[in-house]
Design a protein around this motif. Sequence first.
Motif, mmCIF file in Angstrom:
data_model
loop_
_atom_site.group_PDB
_atom_site.id
_atom_site.type_symbol
_atom_site.label_atom_id
_atom_site.label_comp_id
_atom_site.label_asym_id
_atom_site.label_seq_id
_atom_site.Cartn_x
_atom_site.Cartn_y
_atom_site.Cartn_z
ATOM 1 N N GLY A 208 72.231 28.871 23.743
ATOM 2 C CA GLY A 208 71.808 30.191 23.294
ATOM 3 C C GLY A 208 72.860 31.227 23.656
ATOM 4 N N ALA A 209 72.688 32.431 23.124
ATOM 5 C CA ALA A 209 73.699 33.480 23.289
ATOM 6 C C ALA A 209 73.334 34.480 24.376
ATOM 7 N N GLY A 210 72.566 34.036 25.367
ATOM 8 C CA GLY A 210 72.228 34.923 26.466
ATOM 9 C C GLY A 210 73.437 35.275 27.306
ATOM 10 N N PRO A 211 73.345 36.337 28.127
ATOM 11 C CA PRO A 211 74.479 36.778 28.931
ATOM 12 C C PRO A 211 75.055 35.693 29.835
ATOM 13 N N SER A 212 74.211 34.766 30.307
ATOM 14 C CA SER A 212 74.701 33.736 31.236
ATOM 15 C C SER A 212 75.606 32.707 30.580
ATOM 16 N N LEU A 213 75.691 32.711 29.234
ATOM 17 C CA LEU A 213 76.600 31.756 28.590
ATOM 18 C C LEU A 213 78.035 31.971 29.055
ATOM 19 N N ASP A 214 78.393 33.215 29.394
ATOM 20 C CA ASP A 214 79.739 33.463 29.922
ATOM 21 C C ASP A 214 79.991 32.623 31.172
ATOM 22 N N ASP A 215 78.986 32.539 32.034
ATOM 23 C CA ASP A 215 79.130 31.756 33.257
ATOM 24 C C ASP A 215 79.051 30.256 32.993
ATOM 25 N N ASN A 216 78.367 29.872 31.920
ATOM 26 C CA ASN A 216 78.229 28.445 31.590
ATOM 27 C C ASN A 216 79.444 27.888 30.872
ATOM 28 N N ASN A 423 66.895 23.315 32.367
ATOM 29 C CA ASN A 423 67.499 24.616 32.108
ATOM 30 C C ASN A 423 68.695 24.782 33.029
ATOM 31 N N ALA A 424 69.890 24.782 32.438
ATOM 32 C CA ALA A 424 71.125 24.932 33.215
ATOM 33 C C ALA A 424 71.732 26.315 33.014
ATOM 34 N N THR A 425 70.921 27.260 32.527
ATOM 35 C CA THR A 425 71.423 28.602 32.249
ATOM 36 C C THR A 425 71.867 29.307 33.529
ATOM 37 N N GLY A 426 71.091 29.140 34.598
ATOM 38 C CA GLY A 426 71.439 29.771 35.867
ATOM 39 C C GLY A 426 70.880 31.166 36.042
ATOM 40 N N GLY A 427 70.226 31.717 35.015
ATOM 41 C CA GLY A 427 69.622 33.040 35.082
ATOM 42 C C GLY A 427 68.543 33.149 34.024
ATOM 43 N N GLY A 428 67.854 34.290 33.985
ATOM 44 C CA GLY A 428 66.846 34.500 32.959
ATOM 45 C C GLY A 428 65.485 33.958 33.340
ATOM 46 N N ILE A 429 64.584 33.900 32.360
ATOM 47 C CA ILE A 429 63.167 33.634 32.631
ATOM 48 C C ILE A 429 62.676 32.294 32.096
ATOM 49 N N LEU A 430 63.578 31.401 31.672
ATOM 50 C CA LEU A 430 63.142 30.120 31.116
ATOM 51 C C LEU A 430 62.765 29.168 32.250
#
Length: 515
Positions: A208-216, A423-430
């Motif tokens: 997905g295009a959430g802000p944490s993609l930069d860190d991923n 969920n490997a996003t590292g942030g957010g509400i999932l």
Amino acid sequence: MCPALGALRDSMRVAVTGNRVNVEMRVDDGEWRPIDMPNSVQGQHWLDEPGSGHAQMILVGAGLGYALERAQELGFQKIVAVEPDPGLATLLLSRRDWQPLFANGSLRLLTGPDYRGAADVARFLDGLSDIPIVSHPLRTEVEPDAHARARAVAERVAENARNNGRARRRFAGPYLLQTLANLPAIAREGRVEALANAFNAVPAVVVGAGPSLDDNMGALRLLQDRAVIVATDTTLGPLLSGGVRPHLVVGVDSSALNARHLTTPGDSHDVMLAAEGSLHPSAFERFGGRIFSFRIADHDPWPWFRAAGVDRRELRTWGSVLTSTFDLACVMGCDPIVFAGADLAFTGMRPYCRGTIYDAQWQEWIDKGCSWELLMEDYFSRQPEVYRDDIHGAPARTAPNLVSFRDWLVERIASLTPTTVINATGGGILHGGRIQQASLEEALGGAPSQPGIRTTLREQHAASRAGRKDLAPFNALLEKIRSGRKSPPIKRWTDFTAGTVTESDILAALPASLW
């Protein structure tokens, strides 16, 4: 979704009088009071609360279903029953055969304590019409906490239905016209059903295009050969710029602006597109020869397509391309399914990761002297202020639609046993339910390389393309329409678009031929 069932709890008891079955509830003074009073004006007058002229309702506190029967007598054609107590739900379903009402689309049942199916049931209601919510007065009085939770579920269902209605009014016209115009491309290209179980037990990363993609991005770049990378359209540019080449990109939104996510990025020659039939034609042109088409619902014009011999598999969706992308990974048989960039929240008070088409729009304002901070302050001033706990337990700024997407995913994932979802996003509400939390390295570090993914995609695409013979009936139908010997279902289609398109719009969108 099968409703939750259970035993009747101690504060309720079955009472039988003649051939009448009822349930009584013990109130604070120890008195037993009946929940339903069949054929009694006193027992059912509360159903008259919405007044006349409504065709649908949400009923909180369905009891044994006498209120449902009375609601039908009052003219309600669609009813969502919300019953907090699984024991009462068991008795309701046992008292009579409700299957015809479920089958003909008149009734849906949600039961506590988790109200499984609540995220999907909004589709059942007409979001362009009023949706009154009526509550059982005794249950409201005696069970205030349980009622409040049930009422909140009902209000969420109604709001989701209204959101669907607003989206229909805005998007149904372009959806219909572009699906008609895209018919030649849909007919020539591959089908999403060809991907069913094509990657059994192969890991997938849903991006997905959430802000944490930069860190991923760094971990994705190193691990991209370990999994099928299935990306939302918004992420194509950021991924290619970051050195990650997705195998599949998924597009659902029919707008011309959204198509720029697919048409603006540079070299994507080896990326395949899973395209909803209504995508802007520019997306079909850009990915010609590399498309698996699908639909997100069975509404028009697909019943007409199917009658003439063209159909595509439906992918489950809930208002977001992220949900369709996840469902495609499920269809492909992938396991585990790993999320990256799926914040569903404004992590760091940013709406998206870097590198989307929105950056160019915002850059115009920055070039005129606006600071990034002021730009984001303006952006968020126009968003409802909603907070939910993030994966670390801290409050995170989000939005009602993002919460709805999260709830749908949690509910969907609960039904996927034994598929592992991380969920490997590292942030957010999932988070919630069966969703595990881990880093990309933890999720994929031990997985073997998967060098044959693109080859398999090309082979499945080639195998699923339709031949001219299969489409001859549709070409014959189009020829009859052009010659005036037959008409498409114009009224049904204009009703579907809430009157936002005309007959001339429809006839102009119809292709002359599939070839």
